[in-house]
Each structure stands twice: as C-alpha cells, then as structure tokens.
Design a protein around this motif. Structure first.
Motif, PDB file in Angstrom:
ATOM      1  N   LEU A 217     -38.430 -12.302 -13.347  1.00 51.95           N
ATOM      2  CA  LEU A 217     -39.381 -12.084 -14.430  1.00 51.95           C
ATOM      3  C   LEU A 217     -39.583 -10.598 -14.691  1.00 51.95           C
ATOM      4  O   LEU A 217     -39.568 -10.148 -15.836  1.00 51.95           O
ATOM      5  N   ARG A 218     -39.796  -9.814 -13.629  1.00 56.52           N
ATOM      6  CA  ARG A 218     -40.002  -8.377 -13.816  1.00 56.52           C
ATOM      7  C   ARG A 218     -38.779  -7.738 -14.492  1.00 56.52           C
ATOM      8  O   ARG A 218     -38.922  -6.879 -15.363  1.00 56.52           O
ATOM      9  N   SER A 219     -37.592  -8.179 -14.110  1.00 55.64           N
ATOM     10  CA  SER A 219     -36.384  -7.662 -14.749  1.00 55.64           C
ATOM     11  C   SER A 219     -36.375  -7.974 -16.241  1.00 55.64           C
ATOM     12  O   SER A 219     -36.039  -7.122 -17.070  1.00 55.64           O
ATOM     13  N   ALA A 220     -36.770  -9.204 -16.592  1.00 54.39           N
ATOM     14  CA  ALA A 220     -36.825  -9.583 -18.007  1.00 54.39           C
ATOM     15  C   ALA A 220     -37.868  -8.755 -18.752  1.00 54.39           C
ATOM     16  O   ALA A 220     -37.639  -8.308 -19.882  1.00 54.39           O
ATOM     17  N   LEU A 221     -39.013  -8.539 -18.133  1.00 60.55           N
ATOM     18  CA  LEU A 221     -40.058  -7.730 -18.764  1.00 60.55           C
ATOM     19  C   LEU A 221     -39.580  -6.299 -18.972  1.00 60.55           C
ATOM     20  O   LEU A 221     -39.862  -5.676 -20.002  1.00 60.55           O
ATOM     21  N   ASP A 222     -38.840  -5.771 -18.003  1.00 65.13           N
ATOM     22  CA  ASP A 222     -38.340  -4.395 -18.106  1.00 65.13           C
ATOM     23  C   ASP A 222     -37.248  -4.251 -19.149  1.00 65.13           C
ATOM     24  O   ASP A 222     -37.128  -3.200 -19.794  1.00 65.13           O
ATOM     25  N   HIS A 223     -36.433  -5.300 -19.327  1.00 64.59           N
ATOM     26  CA  HIS A 223     -35.281  -5.230 -20.222  1.00 64.59           C
ATOM     27  C   HIS A 223     -35.539  -5.862 -21.593  1.00 64.59           C
ATOM     28  O   HIS A 223     -34.660  -5.849 -22.460  1.00 64.59           O
ATOM     29  N   GLY A 224     -36.709  -6.459 -21.774  1.00 71.00           N
ATOM     30  CA  GLY A 224     -37.000  -7.101 -23.048  1.00 71.00           C
ATOM     31  C   GLY A 224     -36.378  -8.464 -23.204  1.00 71.00           C
ATOM     32  O   GLY A 224     -36.312  -9.009 -24.313  1.00 71.00           O
ATOM     33  N   GLY A 225     -35.930  -9.059 -22.124  1.00 77.16           N
ATOM     34  CA  GLY A 225     -35.347 -10.397 -22.160  1.00 77.16           C
ATOM     35  C   GLY A 225     -34.667 -10.719 -20.854  1.00 77.16           C
ATOM     36  O   GLY A 225     -34.459  -9.828 -20.006  1.00 77.16           O
ATOM     37  N   PRO A 226     -34.319 -11.990 -20.626  1.00 74.90           N
ATOM     38  CA  PRO A 226     -33.671 -12.384 -19.372  1.00 74.90           C
ATOM     39  C   PRO A 226     -32.399 -11.592 -19.115  1.00 74.90           C
ATOM     40  O   PRO A 226     -31.600 -11.341 -20.032  1.00 74.90           O
ATOM     41  N   ALA A 227     -32.226 -11.183 -17.870  1.00 78.67           N
ATOM     42  CA  ALA A 227     -31.045 -10.420 -17.471  1.00 78.67           C
ATOM     43  C   ALA A 227     -30.638 -10.849 -16.072  1.00 78.67           C
ATOM     44  O   ALA A 227     -31.488 -11.174 -15.239  1.00 78.67           O
ATOM     45  N   ASP A 228     -29.338 -10.878 -15.816  1.00 80.59           N
ATOM     46  CA  ASP A 228     -28.848 -11.254 -14.499  1.00 80.59           C
ATOM     47  C   ASP A 228     -29.217 -10.186 -13.474  1.00 80.59           C
ATOM     48  O   ASP A 228     -29.163  -8.980 -13.761  1.00 80.59           O
ATOM     49  N   ILE A 229     -29.595 -10.633 -12.294  1.00 78.51           N
ATOM     50  CA  ILE A 229     -29.914  -9.731 -11.192  1.00 78.51           C
ATOM     51  C   ILE A 229     -29.184 -10.202  -9.940  1.00 78.51           C
ATOM     52  O   ILE A 229     -28.693 -11.330  -9.882  1.00 78.51           O
ATOM     53  N   SER A 230     -29.092  -9.336  -8.953  1.00 75.06           N
ATOM     54  CA  SER A 230     -28.622  -9.762  -7.640  1.00 75.06           C
ATOM     55  C   SER A 230     -29.823 -10.270  -6.855  1.00 75.06           C
ATOM     56  O   SER A 230     -30.953  -9.810  -7.060  1.00 75.06           O
ATOM     57  N   VAL A 231     -29.599 -11.229  -5.968  1.00 71.91           N
ATOM     58  CA  VAL A 231     -30.705 -11.820  -5.220  1.00 71.91           C
ATOM     59  C   VAL A 231     -30.411 -11.780  -3.731  1.00 71.91           C
ATOM     60  O   VAL A 231     -29.265 -11.900  -3.296  1.00 71.91           O
TER      61      VAL A 231
END
Length: 304
Positions: free
Chosen positions: A200-214
C-alpha cells in the motif's frame, strides 16, 4: 469497486457459515478476535461469500470445483468452504508455505500443489489450472466478493462497541478494502504494513499499484507483490493512515500478545498490534481503538 452495501449483503449470505468473533476489551484497547474464526483466519468470510455467490449464479461446478493461490490462509479458507459446500478444492502454495498450513490444507481435503518460492508463482500456476479445468477461480484478496466478505469484520466491531479507529494489517489489501468500505464515514482506518512488504505504501508513493520485492517474518501471509485493485480503490476513496512496522516490532508484538493475553497470533496478524506497541501509531487522548487480530495459523511451539 465495493461499498458498504456489498459488505452488508455478504454478512447476510455467510451468517450461517462463519463465527461472529468476540471483541475483547483489554488495557485500553479493543481486540477483534478473528483468530477464533473458522480455519483460524478472517479469510473464511470472503471464501464463503465468493463460493456461495457463485453457486447462486450457477457458476460453481462440484466436479471442477474451486482453485486458489495462497500463502496458506486463503487456501485454508477456500478448502474449508469447499468441503462444507461439497465441491473440490485445489490450492497452489509456494514451496515456502509453513508446513503447519500445508498439513491443515490436506486435512480439509484439498489437493495441494506447491510451486515456486513466492505467492506470485503459485498464482500463475493457479491461473493455468483454471484455463485447463474450468474451475472457479477464487482470488486470495482481489475480488469484490472476497473483500466484501472480509468487511463483515468491521460491521461486527462497529455493532458491538463505540470505536473511533480500526487498526488492520495490509498484505494484498482484501481485508483492508472490506474494512475501509464498511467503516467509511464511521471510523478511521489505520493500515499497517511490514517494512519488508509495503504494498500500500508503495502504491501511495507511486500514485498507483507497483510491484515490490517481499521478505520478512510476515511474508507468508502479507507477502503480496502489489496491492490489489480493490484495495487501491478503497485507499484512494478513504485515505487511510498508512503505517510501517519493522520485523522486530512484529516479533515483539506477537510475543506480547501471547504473554499478556494468550492470543496465538501469526506474524501477519501481530503486525496490526505492532503499530501500537512500537509507537508507529500513537492514538490521541481518549481515542477508542480496535485492533484486528486476523489469524492464528502459526506453529504454537514458537510462541514461547
């Protein structure tokens, strides 16, 4: 994509099949004891809502059955729902899924297929299975009926107590979406994520859903690579408070839940409480806070 009306419809549909879990007041907080839900996790709500709704529409074939991809908990929920409804269940999980969850999946009668090291690989294999068999696909978090079913947790909390704030862990966003849809205009939502799985934080930072490593201690249940479309839609509509917690804070919160309350939370479920114990979220004076302890599918020998 979903509204409170969808959550209320889900509540009526699933009422005979899920538990209304207790709301425990302790040390100035409310704990929603969803770890006492059938299968040990909130996901039973969405699983029954998805499968029952599909049966109402004539989309659920007992022979082809249902298929899901899961870090473990969604699979448990769908396997249980399928067994109750008399349909076949196939569950794709990563090879890293906890052995306790794999064993329970098989105990529910599901066919378990272990693929790859992350949820995304299990998901790809599940989609291929759907194409080959015509089974009903049940997403772990990003389907309207799944999220709406999860939202019934918030309906129960807000029925049972006067609460200002709901604190919820976020992985792919299904539980968060349902909670936010139910609580909109009625309570604040604090969305808590591990620093190592910040969809969620990544999406908020990028303005939309984005792939992340987990990675990290909660990756088995909160380790989606990206926030789901439904979770993102609710985040834009409701503007939750976004909070990140460390793995160390999650471990400490999980230990504290067991030591102080004998609550056997898995790491993903302890993440919400970690926001409070670590100071990542500090309630205002007099703020009435409910923490959703959403699952207990963990190795009991690690609780201390």
């Amino acid at each position: 994509m979903i509204s409170r009306d969808d959550v209320l419809t889900a509540g009526t549909r699933i009422a005979r099949h899920v538990r209304r879990t207790p709301l425990l007041q302790a040390d100035g907080l409310w704990f929603k004891c969803e770890f006492l839900q059938r299968t040990g996790v909130f996901k039973a709500r969405g699983a029954f809502n998805r499968q029952l709704a599909a049966r109402e529409r004539g989309e659920l074939d007992a022979g082809a059955g249902v298929v899901t991809a899961s870090g473990g908990n969604a699979g448990l929920a769908h396997a249980h729902a399928a067994s109750v409804l008399g349909v076949r269940a196939t569950v794709f999980v990563p090879q890293t899924a906890p052995a306790v969850k794999v064993a329970r999946l098989r105990a529910y009668g599901a066919e378990v297929v272990q693929v790859g090291s992350e949820y995304a690989e299990a998901y790809a294999a599940a989609i291929e299975h759907v194409a080959d068999t015509g089974a009903l696909f049940c997403h772990a978090y990003d389907q309207p009926e799944i999220a709406a079913g999860a939202g019934t947790v918030a309906e129960e909390i807000l029925d049972d107590a006067e609460v200002d704030t709901l604190v919820v862990a976020v992985g792919g966003g299904g539980l968060f979406a349902g909670i936010a849809a139910s609580a909109q205009g009625r309570a604040r939502v604090v969305a808590v994520e591990p620093e190592n799985c910040p969809t969620l934080r990544s999406a908020l930072d990028h303005g939309g859903p984005a792939d992340i490593s987990v990675s990290g201690v909660a990756a088995d249940s909160l380790g989606a690579r990206r926030i789901g479309d439904i979770g993102w839609d609710l985040a834009r509509r409701t503007e939750p408070t976004s909070v990140l917690v460390t793995d160390e804070a999650i471990v400490e919160a999980r230990t504290k839940l067991w030591a102080d309350y004998r609550i056997p939370a898995e790491h993903g479920a302890a993440a919400a409480y970690a926001a409070l114990t670590s100071g990542a979220y500090v309630p205002a004076e007099g703020e009435r806070v409910a923490v959703i302890i959403c699952g207990a599918n963990t190795d009991a020998s690690t609780l201390g």
